[in-house]
Scaffold this motif. Sequence first.
Motif, PDB file in Angstrom:
ATOM      1  N   ARG A  80       0.874  -1.246  -0.020  1.00 50.69           N
ATOM      2  CA  ARG A  80      -0.024   0.035   0.045  1.00 50.69           C
ATOM      3  C   ARG A  80       0.995   1.106  -0.074  1.00 50.69           C
ATOM      4  O   ARG A  80       0.610   2.255  -0.476  1.00 50.69           O
ATOM      5  N   GLU A  81       2.124   1.390   0.455  1.00 55.06           N
ATOM      6  CA  GLU A  81       2.946   2.297   0.499  1.00 55.06           C
ATOM      7  C   GLU A  81       3.491   2.648  -0.891  1.00 55.06           C
ATOM      8  O   GLU A  81       3.851   4.074  -1.256  1.00 55.06           O
ATOM      9  N   LEU A  82       3.364   1.817  -1.775  1.00 53.42           N
ATOM     10  CA  LEU A  82       3.664   1.905  -3.308  1.00 53.42           C
ATOM     11  C   LEU A  82       2.861   3.049  -3.883  1.00 53.42           C
ATOM     12  O   LEU A  82       2.986   3.693  -4.753  1.00 53.42           O
ATOM     13  N   THR A  83       1.490   3.061  -3.490  1.00 56.20           N
ATOM     14  CA  THR A  83       0.562   4.139  -3.855  1.00 56.20           C
ATOM     15  C   THR A  83       1.057   5.222  -3.879  1.00 56.20           C
ATOM     16  O   THR A  83       1.166   6.216  -4.832  1.00 56.20           O
ATOM     17  N   ALA A  84       1.687   5.862  -2.915  1.00 55.46           N
ATOM     18  CA  ALA A  84       2.236   7.159  -2.776  1.00 55.46           C
ATOM     19  C   ALA A  84       3.416   7.394  -3.398  1.00 55.46           C
ATOM     20  O   ALA A  84       3.574   8.500  -4.242  1.00 55.46           O
ATOM     21  N   ASP A  85       4.178   6.575  -3.867  1.00 60.81           N
ATOM     22  CA  ASP A  85       5.167   6.514  -4.535  1.00 60.81           C
ATOM     23  C   ASP A  85       5.020   6.778  -6.078  1.00 60.81           C
ATOM     24  O   ASP A  85       5.470   7.569  -6.576  1.00 60.81           O
ATOM     25  N   GLU A  94       2.062   7.704  -7.270  1.00 60.39           N
ATOM     26  CA  GLU A  94       1.364   9.091  -7.474  1.00 60.39           C
ATOM     27  C   GLU A  94       2.570  10.139  -7.519  1.00 60.39           C
ATOM     28  O   GLU A  94       2.354  10.925  -8.397  1.00 60.39           O
ATOM     29  N   VAL A  95       3.315  10.372  -6.689  1.00 60.22           N
ATOM     30  CA  VAL A  95       4.368  11.395  -6.846  1.00 60.22           C
ATOM     31  C   VAL A  95       5.178  11.287  -8.236  1.00 60.22           C
ATOM     32  O   VAL A  95       5.402  12.097  -8.804  1.00 60.22           O
ATOM     33  N   TRP A  96       5.709  10.011  -8.487  1.00 60.32           N
ATOM     34  CA  TRP A  96       6.277   9.783  -9.859  1.00 60.32           C
ATOM     35  C   TRP A  96       5.429  10.252 -10.796  1.00 60.32           C
ATOM     36  O   TRP A  96       6.007  10.781 -11.729  1.00 60.32           O
ATOM     37  N   VAL A  97       4.326   9.692 -10.815  1.00 55.49           N
ATOM     38  CA  VAL A  97       3.539   9.907 -11.986  1.00 55.49           C
ATOM     39  C   VAL A  97       3.457  11.449 -12.555  1.00 55.49           C
ATOM     40  O   VAL A  97       3.418  12.020 -13.508  1.00 55.49           O
TER      41      VAL A  97
END
Length: 75
Positions: A34-39, A41-44
């Motif tokens: 679930r932490e990958l979601t924030a990463d 979003e920022v990268w995109v």
Amino acid sequence: DEKGLAYPIPIVKMRNEMKTLMIGDGVSIISADRELTADIEVWVKSTGNQYLGTVEENETLNIIKKSSGDDDMSK
């Protein structure tokens, strides 16, 4: 499907997939992290693409849309 892969591998694989997309196409990432979601979003957003959101059921599903042909995919 990126289940079981540790950061940054899912981001790298997504970046490579995004390079093959046409403008307006989308890609989805399935991850139990679930932490990958924030990463993601920022990268995109940093590459000029559009983050369409996350659907959480049994696994996390992140949906991304390629929004222009001028995206800086080197990030």
